[in-house]
Design an enzyme around this catalytic site. Structure first.
Site, short mmCIF file in Angstrom:
data_model
loop_
_atom_site.label_atom_id
_atom_site.label_comp_id
_atom_site.label_asym_id
_atom_site.label_seq_id
_atom_site.Cartn_x
_atom_site.Cartn_y
_atom_site.Cartn_z
N THR A 58 0.84 -1.20 0.00
CA THR A 58 0.00 0.00 0.00
C THR A 58 0.87 1.25 0.00
OG1 THR A 58 -1.18 -1.25 1.64
CG2 THR A 58 -2.10 0.89 1.00
N GLN A 59 0.93 1.92 -1.11
CA GLN A 59 1.65 3.18 -1.11
C GLN A 59 0.71 4.32 -1.46
OE1 GLN A 59 5.44 2.84 -3.01
NE2 GLN A 59 6.10 1.40 -1.45
#
Lengths: 271, 271
Positions: free
Chosen positions: A33-34
């Site tokens: 998750t960025q």
């Protein structure tokens, strides 16, 4: 036409161009998750004389789409604290499961139900201050491994000296505390309203429970009026020394959209 | 040459269902000089007799602070105690860093219990040759725990381990009822009297061979409680306490402890 099995289910190259196989690459750095995908908006909380009130709406947005309207973003912890999540909903669900595990371990380790009646049932268990410290370390560790949990978290409850406790931690592990806290849009829209009633700890210590709940409900209304990613269904939690009262089916009452007509400058109007 | 065939490792049962290596480890505890621990409603104290290997050498320490709120007394192999004490210090510090609170004493004791038990069930490992008394304070008040090389841990009101400790235990059993209500000074005096019971003829408590460790809860004038940090007293700091129990002949152990008294005072094991 390509009839080989590996092309089944894929867009036809002759119609859509070559398939972009870069999505399938498994090498290269990990890209967890960025950025957040499904998100919850503001969480707000306010201290009062003998506890803390916290509220968040029940919406999970997928971009600007109001995708899920029954998401519970407040959760009690050990019936002595409340944790409120803003930001990515999948990371919230991860944290929720993690906290459930932590709470079970704590309850096993400090089972005072069978011991002498002098020690309260919650003695020795993690209080809100301990929980906030733990979450801040967790968030900071994830940020340092470049895989942050994309949330802003509010923790409400009591500290070791049994005074009301309210603090925040975000995806970078940054922590702060204040008599009133709000994440996301709430920091702009709700925080000034809450500060008007409780600018300092002393002011907050004068608020009654009913006053605090009324202020928070008012803030939720303002947020629904002005935050386009919000919902009129919300949850509200009150933490006192007697425990946590959590209501997840609140509806904004007495809405008035009369002001909307006068708003000019954006939207569909042409004048 | 061998006493029997079933004591070569700690994974083999004897036909009688005993594990000799673990029993031998318990013997090592009995070679160490005596330590006594007592807990009241407000305090937990450890008192110990230190031994010197020879007249010209210094006395081996017996009491060690682990964290602000916990201390241990050791009987048996000092080097094994060092491993356990370092482990306990690390765990306490880690807990303080992640949760911002003193580690609950039972949690800590359970950890060394599990750690020691593993050594009794793996080929090529040996049990720790040391017994501990762990005294500490947490949110549920003062606690005293006993730790054995087998991995057994038990919460105690009062206990003594080490050479001739049966005499001290007899004293403690005789005065069991009075401990809960004892204040700090009275508890220390009880500890020293118990210690005196286990001394061999013509040896006595001196400022050189006596250690006292205290922790407890201190109640301020406004009713709030705080932790009195675990502190070890030696030399002139214990002189007044030794003096205060110097002339009371009240206790008087029975003759029945002859068997316990026969236990040798090993030279190479201990302190």
């Amino acid at each position: 036409m390509d009839h080989r099995p590996q092309a089944w289910g894929r867009p036809r190259d002759d119609v859509y161009g070559a398939y972009d196989a870069s999505y399938l690459h498994t090498n290269g750095p990990k890209t967890a998750t960025q950025s957040p995908i499904v998100t919850g908006t503001s969480v707000i909380a306010l201290k009062f004389k003998d506890g803390v009130v916290m509220a968040a709406d029940n919406l999970a947005s997928y971009g600007s789409l109001a995708r899920f309207t029954d998401v519970k973003r407040l959760r009690p912890f050990l019936s002595t604290s409340v944790v409120g999540f803003g930001g990515d909903v999948s990371d919230m669900q991860f944290l929720d499961r993690h906290l459930t595990e932590l709470a079970i371990d704590e309850a096993y380790e400090h089972d005072n139900t069978s011991s002498s009646s002098e020690t309260p049932a919650t003695a020795g268990q993690l209080n809100a201050a301990n929980l906030h410290k733990y979450l801040s370390k967790l968030m900071y560790r994830r940020r340092n491994s470049f895989d942050p949990l994309w949330n802003q978290i509010l923790v409400a409850g009591f500290d070791s000296s049994s005074t009301p406790f309210l603090a925040s931690v975000d995806l970078r592990g940054t922590t702060f505390t204040s008599p009133s806290l709000a994440s996301g849009f709430g920091a702009m829209l709700a925080q000034p309203i809450m500060r008007r009633h409780a600018a300092t700890e002393e002011d907050a210590a004068k608020l009654t429970r009913d006053e605090a709940v009324a202020i928070v409900r008012e803030c939720m209304k303002v947020l629904f009026y002005r935050d386009a990613r919000s919902l009129d269904k919300y949850s509200i939690a009150v933490v006192t020394r007697d425990g946590v009262e959590l209501s997840e089916e609140e509806q904004l009452e007495k809405q008035s959209w009369a002001f909307a007509e006068r708003i000019r400058g954006y939207g569909t109007q042409t004048v | 040459m061998f006493r029997n065939n079933y004591d070569n490792d700690s994974v083999t049962f004897s036909p009688q269902g005993r594990i000799f290596q673990v029993e031998y480890a318990a013997e090592a505890v009995k070679q160490g000089s005596v330590v006594v621990g007592i807990a009241s409603k407000t305090h937990a104290v450890l008192v110990a007799i230190k031994r010197n290997a020879e007249e010209l050498s210094s006395y081996q320490k017996k009491l060690f602070p682990i964290d602000e709120h916990v201390g241990i007394a050791i009987a048996g192999l000092t080097s094994d105690a060092r491993v356990l004490s370092n482990f306990m210090k690390q765990q306490c510090l880690g807990h303080r860093l992640t949760y911002g609170r003193n580690m609950p004493v039972r949690t800590l004791v359970d950890m060394i219990g599990s750690k020691a038990q593993i050594n009794t069930q793996h080929y090529g490992k040996r049990p720790y040759g040391v017994g501990l008394l762990v005294a500490g304070v947490d949110e549920t008040g003062p606690h005293l725990f006993e730790f054995q090389p087998s991995g057994m841990t038990e919460e105690m009101v009062a206990f003594a381990i080490g050479a001739r400790s049966q005499m001290a235990r007899t004293y403690l059993e005789k005065n069991l009822e009075s401990f809960a209500a004892c204040g700090r000074e009275e508890l220390i005096r009880h500890g020293l009297r118990a210690l005196k019971e286990s001394l061999v003829q013509d040896r006595e408590l001196t400022v050189d061979n006596t250690s006292v460790g205290v922790t407890g809860t201190a109640t301020a004038k406004d009713g709030s409680t705080s932790v009195e940090p675990f502190q070890v007293f030696d030399q002139q700091d214990v002189a007044a306490w030794i003096e205060s129990v110097a002339d009371d002949k009240e206790a008087g152990a029975g003759e029945g402890e002859a068997a316990a008294a026969a236990e040798g005072e090993g030279m190479e094991v201990d302190p």
